[in-house]
Design a protein around this motif. Structure first.
Motif, PDB file in Angstrom:
ATOM      1  N   THR A  41      60.592   8.892  38.674  1.00  0.00           N
ATOM      2  CA  THR A  41      60.740  10.558  38.568  1.00  0.00           C
ATOM      3  C   THR A  41      61.306  11.012  37.282  1.00  0.00           C
ATOM      4  O   THR A  41      60.870  11.946  36.686  1.00  0.00           O
ATOM      5  N   SER A  42      62.220   9.913  36.574  1.00  0.00           N
ATOM      6  CA  SER A  42      62.635  10.396  35.268  1.00  0.00           C
ATOM      7  C   SER A  42      61.499  10.079  34.225  1.00  0.00           C
ATOM      8  O   SER A  42      61.597  11.096  33.341  1.00  0.00           O
ATOM      9  N   GLU A  43      60.807   9.473  34.525  1.00  0.00           N
ATOM     10  CA  GLU A  43      59.609   9.212  33.705  1.00  0.00           C
ATOM     11  C   GLU A  43      58.696  10.491  33.796  1.00  0.00           C
ATOM     12  O   GLU A  43      58.334  10.949  32.654  1.00  0.00           O
ATOM     13  N   THR A  44      58.360  10.797  34.927  1.00  0.00           N
ATOM     14  CA  THR A  44      57.588  12.020  35.163  1.00  0.00           C
ATOM     15  C   THR A  44      58.220  13.217  34.435  1.00  0.00           C
ATOM     16  O   THR A  44      57.583  14.092  33.903  1.00  0.00           O
ATOM     17  N   LEU A  45      59.694  13.616  34.442  1.00  0.00           N
ATOM     18  CA  LEU A  45      60.308  14.439  34.126  1.00  0.00           C
ATOM     19  C   LEU A  45      60.226  14.272  32.477  1.00  0.00           C
ATOM     20  O   LEU A  45      59.907  15.527  31.892  1.00  0.00           O
ATOM     21  N   ALA A  46      60.258  13.275  32.072  1.00  0.00           N
ATOM     22  CA  ALA A  46      60.051  13.047  30.415  1.00  0.00           C
ATOM     23  C   ALA A  46      58.822  13.357  30.031  1.00  0.00           C
ATOM     24  O   ALA A  46      58.832  14.284  28.933  1.00  0.00           O
ATOM     25  N   ASN A  47      57.802  13.061  30.724  1.00  0.00           N
ATOM     26  CA  ASN A  47      56.483  13.551  30.489  1.00  0.00           C
ATOM     27  C   ASN A  47      56.551  15.234  30.406  1.00  0.00           C
ATOM     28  O   ASN A  47      55.990  15.614  29.535  1.00  0.00           O
ATOM     29  N   GLU A  48      56.776  15.625  31.244  1.00  0.00           N
ATOM     30  CA  GLU A  48      56.987  17.147  31.526  1.00  0.00           C
ATOM     31  C   GLU A  48      57.741  17.805  30.301  1.00  0.00           C
ATOM     32  O   GLU A  48      57.187  18.780  29.773  1.00  0.00           O
ATOM     33  N   ALA A  49      58.797  17.368  30.054  1.00  0.00           N
ATOM     34  CA  ALA A  49      59.605  18.048  28.999  1.00  0.00           C
ATOM     35  C   ALA A  49      59.290  17.338  27.577  1.00  0.00           C
ATOM     36  O   ALA A  49      59.863  17.910  26.478  1.00  0.00           O
ATOM     37  N   ASN A  83      66.626  21.829  23.957  1.00  0.00           N
ATOM     38  CA  ASN A  83      65.965  20.656  23.057  1.00  0.00           C
ATOM     39  C   ASN A  83      66.505  19.338  23.459  1.00  0.00           C
ATOM     40  O   ASN A  83      67.051  18.797  22.635  1.00  0.00           O
ATOM     41  N   ILE A  84      66.449  19.051  24.717  1.00  0.00           N
ATOM     42  CA  ILE A  84      66.836  17.699  25.057  1.00  0.00           C
ATOM     43  C   ILE A  84      65.600  16.842  25.118  1.00  0.00           C
ATOM     44  O   ILE A  84      64.337  17.097  25.441  1.00  0.00           O
ATOM     45  N   LYS A  85      65.690  15.708  24.022  1.00  0.00           N
ATOM     46  CA  LYS A  85      64.509  14.936  23.653  1.00  0.00           C
ATOM     47  C   LYS A  85      64.520  13.357  24.312  1.00  0.00           C
ATOM     48  O   LYS A  85      63.745  12.695  24.165  1.00  0.00           O
ATOM     49  N   THR A  86      65.643  13.178  25.279  1.00  0.00           N
ATOM     50  CA  THR A  86      65.966  11.912  25.945  1.00  0.00           C
ATOM     51  C   THR A  86      66.335  12.243  27.419  1.00  0.00           C
ATOM     52  O   THR A  86      67.103  13.099  27.719  1.00  0.00           O
ATOM     53  N   ILE A  87      65.541  11.455  28.317  1.00  0.00           N
ATOM     54  CA  ILE A  87      65.789  11.573  29.750  1.00  0.00           C
ATOM     55  C   ILE A  87      66.371  10.272  29.876  1.00  0.00           C
ATOM     56  O   ILE A  87      65.678   9.239  29.636  1.00  0.00           O
ATOM     57  N   PHE A  88      67.411  10.176  30.526  1.00  0.00           N
ATOM     58  CA  PHE A  88      68.114   8.816  30.978  1.00  0.00           C
ATOM     59  C   PHE A  88      67.570   8.460  32.259  1.00  0.00           C
ATOM     60  O   PHE A  88      67.669   9.300  33.117  1.00  0.00           O
ATOM     61  N   SER A  89      67.254   7.027  32.415  1.00  0.00           N
ATOM     62  CA  SER A  89      66.868   6.514  33.355  1.00  0.00           C
ATOM     63  C   SER A  89      67.681   5.519  34.033  1.00  0.00           C
ATOM     64  O   SER A  89      68.256   4.492  33.283  1.00  0.00           O
ATOM     65  N   GLU A  90      67.923   5.398  35.464  1.00  0.00           N
ATOM     66  CA  GLU A  90      68.628   4.480  36.139  1.00  0.00           C
ATOM     67  C   GLU A  90      67.762   3.842  37.076  1.00  0.00           C
ATOM     68  O   GLU A  90      66.989   4.080  37.617  1.00  0.00           O
ATOM     69  N   SER A  91      67.846   2.371  36.851  1.00  0.00           N
ATOM     70  CA  SER A  91      66.982   1.528  37.718  1.00  0.00           C
ATOM     71  C   SER A  91      67.295   1.878  39.095  1.00  0.00           C
ATOM     72  O   SER A  91      66.444   1.125  39.958  1.00  0.00           O
ATOM     73  N   GLU A 115      60.542  20.935  37.546  1.00  0.00           N
ATOM     74  CA  GLU A 115      59.958  22.082  36.867  1.00  0.00           C
ATOM     75  C   GLU A 115      61.189  22.496  36.182  1.00  0.00           C
ATOM     76  O   GLU A 115      61.167  22.979  35.035  1.00  0.00           O
ATOM     77  N   SER A 116      62.280  22.915  37.159  1.00  0.00           N
ATOM     78  CA  SER A 116      63.314  23.623  36.528  1.00  0.00           C
ATOM     79  C   SER A 116      64.111  22.626  35.541  1.00  0.00           C
ATOM     80  O   SER A 116      64.720  23.110  34.507  1.00  0.00           O
ATOM     81  N   LEU A 117      64.239  21.343  35.689  1.00  0.00           N
ATOM     82  CA  LEU A 117      64.843  20.281  34.758  1.00  0.00           C
ATOM     83  C   LEU A 117      64.059  20.178  33.462  1.00  0.00           C
ATOM     84  O   LEU A 117      64.543  20.228  32.518  1.00  0.00           O
ATOM     85  N   ALA A 118      62.753  20.412  33.522  1.00  0.00           N
ATOM     86  CA  ALA A 118      61.705  20.323  32.544  1.00  0.00           C
ATOM     87  C   ALA A 118      62.105  21.520  31.557  1.00  0.00           C
ATOM     88  O   ALA A 118      62.116  21.402  30.304  1.00  0.00           O
ATOM     89  N   PHE A 126      73.321  16.071  28.586  1.00  0.00           N
ATOM     90  CA  PHE A 126      72.216  14.856  28.861  1.00  0.00           C
ATOM     91  C   PHE A 126      71.828  15.007  30.247  1.00  0.00           C
ATOM     92  O   PHE A 126      72.310  15.525  31.002  1.00  0.00           O
ATOM     93  N   VAL A 127      70.529  14.542  30.476  1.00  0.00           N
ATOM     94  CA  VAL A 127      69.800  14.560  31.786  1.00  0.00           C
ATOM     95  C   VAL A 127      69.790  13.226  32.289  1.00  0.00           C
ATOM     96  O   VAL A 127      69.162  12.304  31.347  1.00  0.00           O
ATOM     97  N   THR A 128      70.203  12.526  33.625  1.00  0.00           N
ATOM     98  CA  THR A 128      70.125  11.302  33.901  1.00  0.00           C
ATOM     99  C   THR A 128      69.691  11.256  35.455  1.00  0.00           C
ATOM    100  O   THR A 128      69.106  12.369  36.010  1.00  0.00           O
ATOM    101  N   GLY A 129      69.721   9.979  35.992  1.00  0.00           N
ATOM    102  CA  GLY A 129      68.827   9.980  37.352  1.00  0.00           C
ATOM    103  C   GLY A 129      69.714  10.377  38.141  1.00  0.00           C
ATOM    104  O   GLY A 129      69.003  11.212  39.165  1.00  0.00           O
TER     105      GLY A 129
END
Ligand SMILES: [Zn+2]
Length: 294
Positions: free
Chosen positions: A251-259, A237-245, A227-230, A191-194
């Motif tokens: 940045t997590s949002e941007t990554l989620a959009n990219e991916a 096949n990672i469909k969820t980016i975890f975001s920490e406040s 880019e490399s994370l995306a 999984f991918v997080t902040g």
């Protein structure tokens, strides 16, 4: 006339002052609570779970503050010297601890507790992962360190603290057992997080984390990193980016959009969020991680 008013106002003020003082004195006499100063939120959570209504807790790092790069304030340090216990996370979490320990140890009254002293630390490339509390197993160790300190400074309530510890331990075990089997049966483990905060949770359940920021909430987020994370997300096949406040949620949002993934909140517990207690936040974390992997 004017003088009289001032005199009356002054005497009224003085009475309030006197009343205020005597009220404080009474409170001090009635209040037998153990005063605990903690460094950061997870330690507060454990101290509250074990200390219950027999403790009065104050926290050095204010709510909503990123604890990795905090500077202790004079007022907090002054409060600290009036405490019975100072409990901190340790394992390098409080970069700024030396100054605080100097103050705490200068007072004979204060019992100092490094809550991670019995934790099996994760060390990688010469760095120690400080996020020990994100392991349900190590949370037990950290709570035990607080239990020992409470029994030492307030022995007459030993059985109360021990009962709280037993209850909390059981709840930690239950949450662990509820998750162990289902995570074991998953094929996806990544999984991918902040920021790289979930190493201990990963160890508990044989998972893998990737993060936008490093272990200490640092590391410049370059377009190349994103880019490399995306592409990592797409390949795995990672469909969820975890975001920490507290770790650049934008940045997590941007990554989620990219991916082409969705964003889901995760709790590092470095600060109290959504008024959740430790066990509630950990349950949500585990449920959301599981949902994202199944
Ligand atoms: Zn962190």
């Amino acid at each position: 006339m004017k003088k009289k008013i001032i005199a009356a106002a002054l005497s009224a003020l003085m009475m309030v002052g006197i009343a205020g003082c005597s009220k404080n004195d009474n409170t001090a006499k009635e209040d037998n609570k153990v005063k605990i100063t903690v460094s950061i939120n997870p330690v507060r959570e454990f101290a509250q779970a074990i200390g219950g209504d027999k403790v009065d807790i104050s926290m050095l790092v204010p709510e909503g503050t990123e604890p990795h790069d905090f500077e202790p304030k004079a007022k907090g340090l002054e409060e600290l010297t009036k405490s019975d216990i100072f409990a901190y996370n340790g394992a390098g979490m409080e970069d700024w601890i030396d100054k605080v320990l100097e103050v705490a140890e200068s007072s004979e009254k204060v019992t100092v507790v490094d809550t991670s002293k019995n934790v099996n630390l994760i060390k990688e490339n010469g760095k120690t992962d400080p996020h020990t509390w994100l392991s349900l197993k190590e949370a037990k160790n950290q709570s035990k360190a607080i239990l020992d300190a409470l029994v030492k400074v307030d022995e007459k309530n030993k059985s109360y603290y021990e009962a709280n510890y037993e209850k909390f331990s059981k709840e930690l075990d239950t949450l662990y057992n509820d998750n162990e089997e289902r995570f074991k049966n998953l094929k996806n483990k990544n999984f991918v997080t902040g920021h790289e905060a979930f190493g201990y949770l990963c160890r508990d359940f044989s998972l893998q984390q990737k993060s936008v920021e490093d272990m200490f909430g640092e590391g410049e987020v370059t377009p190349k990193t994103l880019e490399s994370l995306a592409s990592y997300c797409k390949e795995n096949n990672i469909k969820t980016i975890f975001s920490e406040s507290l770790a650049s949620p934008k940045t997590s949002e941007t990554l989620a959009n990219e991916a082409g993934a969705k964003v889901q909140k995760i709790y590092t517990l470095e600060s109290k969020e959504d008024n959740l207690e430790y066990l509630q936040a950990m349950k949500k974390n585990l449920d959301e991680i599981y949902e994202s992997l199944k």
